[in-house]
Design a protein around this motif. Structure first.
Motif, PDB file in Angstrom:
ATOM      1  N   VAL A  85       0.824  -1.220   0.000  1.00  0.00           N
ATOM      2  CA  VAL A  85       0.000   0.000   0.000  1.00  0.00           C
ATOM      3  C   VAL A  85       0.852   1.262   0.000  1.00  0.00           C
ATOM      4  CG1 VAL A  85      -2.037  -1.094   1.027  1.00  0.00           C
ATOM      5  CG2 VAL A  85      -0.378   0.070   2.498  1.00  0.00           C
ATOM      6  N   THR A  86       2.161   1.127   0.232  1.00  0.00           N
ATOM      7  CA  THR A  86       3.045   2.292   0.149  1.00  0.00           C
ATOM      8  C   THR A  86       3.594   2.489  -1.259  1.00  0.00           C
ATOM      9  OG1 THR A  86       5.058   1.088   0.763  1.00  0.00           O
ATOM     10  CG2 THR A  86       3.736   2.012   2.577  1.00  0.00           C
ATOM     11  N   ASP A  87       3.375   1.519  -2.155  1.00  0.00           N
ATOM     12  CA  ASP A  87       3.794   1.657  -3.547  1.00  0.00           C
ATOM     13  C   ASP A  87       3.066   2.870  -4.133  1.00  0.00           C
ATOM     14  OD1 ASP A  87       2.963   1.136  -6.509  1.00  0.00           O
ATOM     15  OD2 ASP A  87       4.749  -0.104  -6.207  1.00  0.00           O
ATOM     16  N   PRO A  88       3.790   3.781  -4.770  1.00  0.00           N
ATOM     17  CA  PRO A  88       3.157   5.005  -5.284  1.00  0.00           C
ATOM     18  C   PRO A  88       1.958   4.754  -6.205  1.00  0.00           C
ATOM     19  CG  PRO A  88       5.533   5.203  -5.398  1.00  0.00           C
ATOM     20  CD  PRO A  88       5.238   3.785  -4.998  1.00  0.00           C
ATOM     21  N   ASP A  89       2.046   3.747  -7.068  1.00  0.00           N
ATOM     22  CA  ASP A  89       0.929   3.465  -7.977  1.00  0.00           C
ATOM     23  C   ASP A  89      -0.311   3.000  -7.213  1.00  0.00           C
ATOM     24  OD1 ASP A  89       2.413   4.142 -10.225  1.00  0.00           O
ATOM     25  OD2 ASP A  89       3.094   2.075 -10.553  1.00  0.00           O
ATOM     26  N   ILE A  90      -0.093   2.143  -6.231  1.00  0.00           N
ATOM     27  CA  ILE A  90      -1.227   1.647  -5.445  1.00  0.00           C
ATOM     28  C   ILE A  90      -1.774   2.748  -4.554  1.00  0.00           C
ATOM     29  CG2 ILE A  90      -1.891   0.035  -3.613  1.00  0.00           C
ATOM     30  CD1 ILE A  90      -0.173  -2.042  -5.099  1.00  0.00           C
ATOM     31  N   ALA A  91      -0.889   3.515  -3.927  1.00  0.00           N
ATOM     32  CA  ALA A  91      -1.339   4.630  -3.088  1.00  0.00           C
ATOM     33  C   ALA A  91      -2.167   5.616  -3.904  1.00  0.00           C
ATOM     34  CB  ALA A  91      -0.139   5.322  -2.448  1.00  0.00           C
ATOM     35  N   ASP A  92      -1.737   5.916  -5.130  1.00  0.00           N
ATOM     36  CA  ASP A  92      -2.494   6.807  -6.016  1.00  0.00           C
ATOM     37  C   ASP A  92      -3.851   6.208  -6.364  1.00  0.00           C
ATOM     38  OD1 ASP A  92      -0.464   8.687  -6.024  1.00  0.00           O
ATOM     39  OD2 ASP A  92       0.310   8.102  -7.999  1.00  0.00           O
ATOM     40  N   ARG A 110      -9.791   6.496  -5.501  1.00  0.00           N
ATOM     41  CA  ARG A 110     -11.059   5.858  -5.134  1.00  0.00           C
ATOM     42  C   ARG A 110     -11.541   6.320  -3.763  1.00  0.00           C
ATOM     43  NH1 ARG A 110      -8.174   2.640  -8.344  1.00  0.00           N
ATOM     44  NH2 ARG A 110      -9.233   1.466  -9.951  1.00  0.00           N
ATOM     45  N   ASP A 111     -10.866   7.353  -3.237  1.00  0.00           N
ATOM     46  CA  ASP A 111     -11.205   7.909  -1.925  1.00  0.00           C
ATOM     47  C   ASP A 111     -11.214   6.820  -0.851  1.00  0.00           C
ATOM     48  OD1 ASP A 111     -11.726  10.069  -0.264  1.00  0.00           O
ATOM     49  OD2 ASP A 111     -13.902   9.821  -0.420  1.00  0.00           O
ATOM     50  N   LEU A 112     -10.175   5.981  -0.890  1.00  0.00           N
ATOM     51  CA  LEU A 112     -10.031   4.884   0.054  1.00  0.00           C
ATOM     52  C   LEU A 112      -8.702   5.041   0.773  1.00  0.00           C
ATOM     53  CD1 LEU A 112     -11.290   2.219   1.078  1.00  0.00           C
ATOM     54  CD2 LEU A 112     -10.143   1.066  -0.808  1.00  0.00           C
ATOM     55  N   GLU A 113      -8.762   5.129   2.079  1.00  0.00           N
ATOM     56  CA  GLU A 113      -7.554   5.298   2.886  1.00  0.00           C
ATOM     57  C   GLU A 113      -6.757   3.993   2.956  1.00  0.00           C
ATOM     58  OE1 GLU A 113      -6.524   8.095   4.548  1.00  0.00           O
ATOM     59  OE2 GLU A 113      -8.170   9.209   3.636  1.00  0.00           O
ATOM     60  N   ALA A 114      -5.442   4.112   2.909  1.00  0.00           N
ATOM     61  CA  ALA A 114      -4.579   2.934   3.068  1.00  0.00           C
ATOM     62  C   ALA A 114      -4.838   2.281   4.422  1.00  0.00           C
ATOM     63  CB  ALA A 114      -3.111   3.331   2.935  1.00  0.00           C
ATOM     64  N   GLY A 115      -5.109   3.093   5.439  1.00  0.00           N
ATOM     65  CA  GLY A 115      -5.392   2.551   6.773  1.00  0.00           C
ATOM     66  C   GLY A 115      -6.622   1.661   6.788  1.00  0.00           C
ATOM     67  N   THR A 116      -7.613   1.986   5.977  1.00  0.00           N
ATOM     68  CA  THR A 116      -8.816   1.157   5.883  1.00  0.00           C
ATOM     69  C   THR A 116      -8.484  -0.178   5.246  1.00  0.00           C
ATOM     70  OG1 THR A 116     -10.235   3.103   5.734  1.00  0.00           O
ATOM     71  CG2 THR A 116     -11.151   1.031   4.914  1.00  0.00           C
ATOM     72  N   VAL A 176     -14.457  -1.030  10.707  1.00  0.00           N
ATOM     73  CA  VAL A 176     -14.824  -0.142   9.603  1.00  0.00           C
ATOM     74  C   VAL A 176     -16.292  -0.386   9.256  1.00  0.00           C
ATOM     75  CG1 VAL A 176     -12.459  -0.111   8.685  1.00  0.00           C
ATOM     76  CG2 VAL A 176     -14.101  -1.763   7.782  1.00  0.00           C
ATOM     77  N   THR A 177     -16.839   0.434   8.388  1.00  0.00           N
ATOM     78  CA  THR A 177     -18.210   0.226   7.942  1.00  0.00           C
ATOM     79  C   THR A 177     -18.273  -0.965   6.987  1.00  0.00           C
ATOM     80  OG1 THR A 177     -18.002   1.632   5.983  1.00  0.00           O
ATOM     81  CG2 THR A 177     -18.639   2.727   8.059  1.00  0.00           C
ATOM     82  N   PRO A 178     -19.443  -1.590   6.847  1.00  0.00           N
ATOM     83  CA  PRO A 178     -19.553  -2.687   5.872  1.00  0.00           C
ATOM     84  C   PRO A 178     -19.183  -2.240   4.458  1.00  0.00           C
ATOM     85  CG  PRO A 178     -21.408  -2.756   7.368  1.00  0.00           C
ATOM     86  CD  PRO A 178     -20.657  -1.468   7.667  1.00  0.00           C
ATOM     87  N   LYS A 179     -19.547  -1.028   4.092  1.00  0.00           N
ATOM     88  CA  LYS A 179     -19.192  -0.522   2.759  1.00  0.00           C
ATOM     89  C   LYS A 179     -17.674  -0.454   2.607  1.00  0.00           C
ATOM     90  CE  LYS A 179     -19.592   3.511  -0.221  1.00  0.00           C
ATOM     91  NZ  LYS A 179     -20.109   4.863  -0.374  1.00  0.00           N
ATOM     92  N   ASP A 180     -16.975   0.070   3.632  1.00  0.00           N
ATOM     93  CA  ASP A 180     -15.517   0.146   3.558  1.00  0.00           C
ATOM     94  C   ASP A 180     -14.871  -1.234   3.618  1.00  0.00           C
ATOM     95  OD1 ASP A 180     -15.350   2.849   3.115  1.00  0.00           O
ATOM     96  OD2 ASP A 180     -14.983   3.356   5.213  1.00  0.00           O
ATOM     97  N   ALA A 181     -15.500  -2.180   4.335  1.00  0.00           N
ATOM     98  CA  ALA A 181     -14.972  -3.548   4.357  1.00  0.00           C
ATOM     99  C   ALA A 181     -14.999  -4.141   2.950  1.00  0.00           C
ATOM    100  CB  ALA A 181     -15.781  -4.414   5.321  1.00  0.00           C
ATOM    101  N   LYS A 182     -16.117  -3.935   2.244  1.00  0.00           N
ATOM    102  CA  LYS A 182     -16.228  -4.442   0.869  1.00  0.00           C
ATOM    103  C   LYS A 182     -15.228  -3.748  -0.052  1.00  0.00           C
ATOM    104  CE  LYS A 182     -21.104  -5.462   1.401  1.00  0.00           C
ATOM    105  NZ  LYS A 182     -22.474  -5.036   1.060  1.00  0.00           N
ATOM    106  N   ARG A 183     -15.109  -2.442   0.091  1.00  0.00           N
ATOM    107  CA  ARG A 183     -14.172  -1.695  -0.747  1.00  0.00           C
ATOM    108  C   ARG A 183     -12.729  -2.113  -0.451  1.00  0.00           C
ATOM    109  NH1 ARG A 183     -14.544   4.105   0.026  1.00  0.00           N
ATOM    110  NH2 ARG A 183     -13.642   4.289  -2.037  1.00  0.00           N
ATOM    111  N   GLY A 184     -12.419  -2.378   0.819  1.00  0.00           N
ATOM    112  CA  GLY A 184     -11.081  -2.843   1.180  1.00  0.00           C
ATOM    113  C   GLY A 184     -10.771  -4.191   0.561  1.00  0.00           C
TER     114      GLY A 184
END
Length: 109
Positions: free
Chosen positions: A20-27, A32-38, A69-77
């Motif tokens: 998740v620290t890879d620049p391409d993945i972080a971007d 997608r407005d998804l935090e790496a922490g999530t 996390v929320t169920p929506k964020d769990a699915k997105r993760g």
């Protein structure tokens, strides 16, 4: 995206933490407005609940509770983990009524 394959859930989690620290993945996560922490919280919960071959059958609600996390964020993760090659969808719901996914761990024979 190449798949990650590791011999234990803890090695898998360490690879995801690094990935998740890879620049391409972080971007991609940011776009997608998804935090790496999530994504990491979801990955930790998946790793903690994986069987010996990496199979995970937690439902979205269970995963959300376990990850805090929320169920929506769990699915997105989960989708992010699949997209980055860290997890694969294994099967549709069967008798348990739950789909299963698998951390990219080798099958032990």
């Amino acid at each position: 995206m190449p798949h990650l394959v590791f011999t234990s859930a803890s090695d898998w989690l360490a690879a995801v933490e690094h990935r998740v620290t890879d620049p391409d993945i972080a971007d991609a996560l940011r776009s997608r407005d998804l935090e790496a922490g999530t994504v990491l919280a979801v990955a930790r919960a998946e790793a903690e609940n994986a069987g010996p071959t990496g199979r995970v059958t937690l439902g979205a609600e269970e995963l959300a509770r376990s990850a805090g996390v929320t169920p929506k964020d769990a699915k997105r993760g989960r989708i992010a983990l699949i997209t980055m090659g860290a997890q694969v969808f294994v099967s549709a719901p069967r008798a348990t009524g739950r789909p299963s996914r698998q951390l990219q761990l080798p099958v032990r024979r």
